[in-house]
Design a protein around this motif. Structure first.
Motif, PDB file in Angstrom:
ATOM      1  N   THR A 187       0.832  -1.205   0.000  1.00  0.00           N
ATOM      2  CA  THR A 187       0.000   0.000   0.000  1.00  0.00           C
ATOM      3  C   THR A 187       0.861   1.247   0.000  1.00  0.00           C
ATOM      4  O   THR A 187       0.607   2.210  -0.725  1.00  0.00           O
ATOM      5  N   LEU A 188       1.915   1.235   0.836  1.00  0.00           N
ATOM      6  CA  LEU A 188       2.816   2.376   0.922  1.00  0.00           C
ATOM      7  C   LEU A 188       3.513   2.611  -0.413  1.00  0.00           C
ATOM      8  O   LEU A 188       3.622   3.750  -0.882  1.00  0.00           O
ATOM      9  N   GLN A 189       3.977   1.530  -1.071  1.00  0.00           N
ATOM     10  CA  GLN A 189       4.654   1.666  -2.348  1.00  0.00           C
ATOM     11  C   GLN A 189       3.701   2.209  -3.408  1.00  0.00           C
ATOM     12  O   GLN A 189       4.092   3.006  -4.263  1.00  0.00           O
ATOM     13  N   ALA A 190       2.431   1.786  -3.342  1.00  0.00           N
ATOM     14  CA  ALA A 190       1.443   2.303  -4.287  1.00  0.00           C
ATOM     15  C   ALA A 190       1.274   3.806  -4.107  1.00  0.00           C
ATOM     16  O   ALA A 190       1.143   4.554  -5.085  1.00  0.00           O
ATOM     17  N   ASP A 191       1.284   4.263  -2.850  1.00  0.00           N
ATOM     18  CA  ASP A 191       1.193   5.698  -2.581  1.00  0.00           C
ATOM     19  C   ASP A 191       2.422   6.433  -3.115  1.00  0.00           C
ATOM     20  O   ASP A 191       2.315   7.518  -3.685  1.00  0.00           O
ATOM     21  N   PHE A 192       3.597   5.854  -2.918  1.00  0.00           N
ATOM     22  CA  PHE A 192       4.812   6.453  -3.453  1.00  0.00           C
ATOM     23  C   PHE A 192       4.706   6.608  -4.969  1.00  0.00           C
ATOM     24  O   PHE A 192       5.071   7.644  -5.537  1.00  0.00           O
ATOM     25  N   ASP A 193       4.222   5.573  -5.634  1.00  0.00           N
ATOM     26  CA  ASP A 193       4.102   5.612  -7.095  1.00  0.00           C
ATOM     27  C   ASP A 193       3.078   6.660  -7.530  1.00  0.00           C
ATOM     28  O   ASP A 193       3.295   7.387  -8.506  1.00  0.00           O
ATOM     29  N   THR A 194       1.965   6.746  -6.796  1.00  0.00           N
ATOM     30  CA  THR A 194       0.921   7.714  -7.135  1.00  0.00           C
ATOM     31  C   THR A 194       1.450   9.136  -7.093  1.00  0.00           C
ATOM     32  O   THR A 194       1.154   9.958  -7.975  1.00  0.00           O
ATOM     33  N   PHE A 195       2.249   9.435  -6.078  1.00  0.00           N
ATOM     34  CA  PHE A 195       2.740  10.798  -5.888  1.00  0.00           C
ATOM     35  C   PHE A 195       4.149  10.996  -6.449  1.00  0.00           C
ATOM     36  O   PHE A 195       4.754  12.054  -6.247  1.00  0.00           O
ATOM     37  N   ASP A 196       4.677   9.997  -7.144  1.00  0.00           N
ATOM     38  CA  ASP A 196       5.975  10.096  -7.815  1.00  0.00           C
ATOM     39  C   ASP A 196       7.084  10.506  -6.849  1.00  0.00           C
ATOM     40  O   ASP A 196       7.841  11.449  -7.095  1.00  0.00           O
ATOM     41  N   ILE A 197       7.148   9.781  -5.725  1.00  0.00           N
ATOM     42  CA  ILE A 197       8.212  10.011  -4.753  1.00  0.00           C
ATOM     43  C   ILE A 197       8.861   8.680  -4.410  1.00  0.00           C
ATOM     44  O   ILE A 197       8.320   7.609  -4.706  1.00  0.00           O
ATOM     45  N   HIS A 227       3.385  15.659  -7.426  1.00  0.00           N
ATOM     46  CA  HIS A 227       3.824  16.289  -6.180  1.00  0.00           C
ATOM     47  C   HIS A 227       2.754  17.270  -5.693  1.00  0.00           C
ATOM     48  O   HIS A 227       2.444  17.335  -4.500  1.00  0.00           O
ATOM     49  N   ARG A 228       2.215  18.028  -6.630  1.00  0.00           N
ATOM     50  CA  ARG A 228       1.141  18.955  -6.307  1.00  0.00           C
ATOM     51  C   ARG A 228      -0.063  18.206  -5.724  1.00  0.00           C
ATOM     52  O   ARG A 228      -0.694  18.671  -4.774  1.00  0.00           O
ATOM     53  N   GLN A 229      -0.326  17.030  -6.278  1.00  0.00           N
ATOM     54  CA  GLN A 229      -1.465  16.233  -5.812  1.00  0.00           C
ATOM     55  C   GLN A 229      -1.288  15.808  -4.361  1.00  0.00           C
ATOM     56  O   GLN A 229      -2.245  15.801  -3.585  1.00  0.00           O
ATOM     57  N   LEU A 230      -0.061  15.450  -3.962  1.00  0.00           N
ATOM     58  CA  LEU A 230       0.182  15.050  -2.580  1.00  0.00           C
ATOM     59  C   LEU A 230      -0.089  16.218  -1.632  1.00  0.00           C
ATOM     60  O   LEU A 230      -0.738  16.039  -0.593  1.00  0.00           O
ATOM     61  N   ILE A 231       0.398  17.405  -1.975  1.00  0.00           N
ATOM     62  CA  ILE A 231       0.180  18.574  -1.126  1.00  0.00           C
ATOM     63  C   ILE A 231      -1.308  18.869  -0.996  1.00  0.00           C
ATOM     64  O   ILE A 231      -1.821  19.127   0.100  1.00  0.00           O
ATOM     65  N   GLU A 232      -2.016  18.805  -2.104  1.00  0.00           N
ATOM     66  CA  GLU A 232      -3.452  19.081  -2.075  1.00  0.00           C
ATOM     67  C   GLU A 232      -4.208  18.006  -1.312  1.00  0.00           C
ATOM     68  O   GLU A 232      -5.190  18.297  -0.610  1.00  0.00           O
ATOM     69  N   THR A 233      -3.745  16.749  -1.402  1.00  0.00           N
ATOM     70  CA  THR A 233      -4.364  15.665  -0.644  1.00  0.00           C
ATOM     71  C   THR A 233      -4.185  15.885   0.852  1.00  0.00           C
ATOM     72  O   THR A 233      -5.131  15.737   1.638  1.00  0.00           O
ATOM     73  N   LEU A 234      -2.966  16.243   1.255  1.00  0.00           N
ATOM     74  CA  LEU A 234      -2.709  16.513   2.672  1.00  0.00           C
ATOM     75  C   LEU A 234      -3.512  17.724   3.161  1.00  0.00           C
ATOM     76  O   LEU A 234      -3.956  17.767   4.309  1.00  0.00           O
ATOM     77  N   SER A 235      -3.706  18.707   2.277  1.00  0.00           N
ATOM     78  CA  SER A 235      -4.402  19.931   2.666  1.00  0.00           C
ATOM     79  C   SER A 235      -5.873  19.695   2.972  1.00  0.00           C
ATOM     80  O   SER A 235      -6.467  20.429   3.776  1.00  0.00           O
TER      81      SER A 235
END
Length: 397
Positions: free
Chosen positions: A11-21, A282-290
């Motif tokens: 699950t964590l790796q999938a999140d990394f891939d989604t947010f390109d980190i 990267h923008r998507q991760l920030i907006e998701t956290l926001s």
């Protein structure tokens, strides 16, 4: 238990891939390419010889119009964007502040525009280009430390310019473990604090690596290009764009979003606009956290002294990092700006006109003081004590 750990890891790796980190490098592009298909050799030849071409004022010679259609994957597109960004900056500012080019020729503007559209980035050299995607290892089998690292492309300025970009890269790498935690914050706030402290310690390398290197390339809020830059073959009107800036750091804005630090008025609007200069993932991760439930409100609602302390440690570390950044900018941009002409600055005098303005177009001292002060206000001043049992339950949430 092993099955649960495997699923959690997947699950964590999938999140990394989604947010390109990546867990090791954070937002830094892993293993960036240094070569493109042979069809684009002229681009790479120009970028690799940029310093000589700028200093000899030969960069504005004609070049062929190449189609970007042969670029087949994300890393090729990132290298193409980096390459065209460096060439475009050199082209515009080759003659210094008194004679910037008003028009970017079609041979640069058209492929740059198309590559930018495919990446979701603006057609200007961004922080994601010059810092996150502009590195290579001198010895591919060696460690990722500054003595074994180099830039793919650079501007005039020698070791000063190299040190400026590489230290910025290492600061981004120092954020990696904290970014990983931000995706699954239940793992704890301690790693976020550790990352922020490591970022500050890494930032101190800036003092030993350069004297003055002003990365002041932009088309927006720039007194030398008040109407912006005309992209030939793309637009009939000049385009206004902000240049690469630390405000475009996905890592810093990620920590702001995680810690619920809300910048308002002009500062908040500027930081929101800077997200347009980040890779979309990267923008998507920030907006998701926001838009996630507020971590700060959660801590306040549980009245846990341990949680308050952990949260405040994170905020304090971010305040320290921003204070250090403020002091560094004062020394190397404000004070050193007037000496930029004699120290190999690629702009040959542009620095003196931009002393009080950041590379993204903001009033730099007002902006840096504002983000530092707003961060400090996020500290939780009252820490009601609760039973150890309640604190343990809250920390486990």
């Amino acid at each position: 238990m092993e099955h649960m750990e495997t699923n959690s890891r997947e699950t964590l790796q999938a999140d990394f891939d989604t947010f390109d980190i990546s867990e090791e490098l954070g937002f830094v592009l892993e293993e960036p390419l240094t070569h493109l298909p042979d069809y684009y050799r002229v681009w790479l030849d120009l970028a690799n010889n940029l310093t000589h071409l700028i200093e000899s004022r030969k960069l504005r010679d004609l070049m062929p119009v190449l189609s970007p259609d042969l670029l087949s994957n994300h890393r090729e597109l990132r290298l193409a964007h980096l390459t065209l960004g460096f060439i475009s900056m050199g082209y515009v500012w080759q003659e210094g502040q008194h004679a910037p080019a008003q028009i970017l020729p079609k041979a640069l503007a058209w492929p740059y525009w198309l590559v930018s559209r495919r990446l979701g980035l603006p057609p200007i050299l961004t922080y994601a280009d010059s810092v996150l995607a502009n590195w290579k290892l001198r010895d591919p089998t060696g460690d990722m430390e500054i003595r074994n690292m180099d830039l793919i492309f650079s501007f005039p300025g020698g070791e000063s310019c190299r040190g400026f970009f590489l230290v910025s890269l290492l600061v981004e790498m120092a954020a990696s473990s904290g970014i990983a935690v931000s995706i699954h914050i239940q793992k704890g706030l301690i790693k976020v604090t550790q990352s922020l402290k490591k970022m500050k310690e890494t930032f101190k390398l800036m003092h030993s690596k350069f004297d003055a290197c002003l990365n002041c390339f932009r088309w927006k809020d720039n007194p030398m290009l008040p109407r912006g830059l005309l992209y030939e073959g793309v637009s009939s009107e000049p385009i206004l764009l902000s240049g690469g800036s630390a405000a475009q750091s996905s890592a810093i804005q990620c920590f702001d979003a995680l810690l619920c630090i809300q910048h308002e008025d002009e500062t908040g609007a500027f930081l929101t606009r800077m997200r347009d200069y980040m890779p979309p993932a990267h923008r998507q991760l920030i907006e998701t956290l926001s838009i996630c439930p507020s971590l700060r409100d959660f801590i306040l609602s549980h009245s846990s002294s341990d949680l308050c302390q952990a949260y405040n440690s994170c905020v304090s570390a971010l305040v320290d990092l921003r204070s250090y950044h403020l002091n560094t900018v004062t020394k190397y941009v404000i004070v050193a700006g007037n000496r930029a002409r004699s120290m190999g600055c690629p702009l040959r005098g542009v620095g003196s006109a931009l002393n009080n303005t950041g590379t993204g177009g903001s009033n730099i001292m007002v902006f840096l003081k504002s983000v530092r002060n707003t961060t400090q206000k996020a500290l939780i001043l009252e820490r009601p004590s609760t039973s150890r049992e309640t604190e343990t339950q809250a920390l486990a949430c």
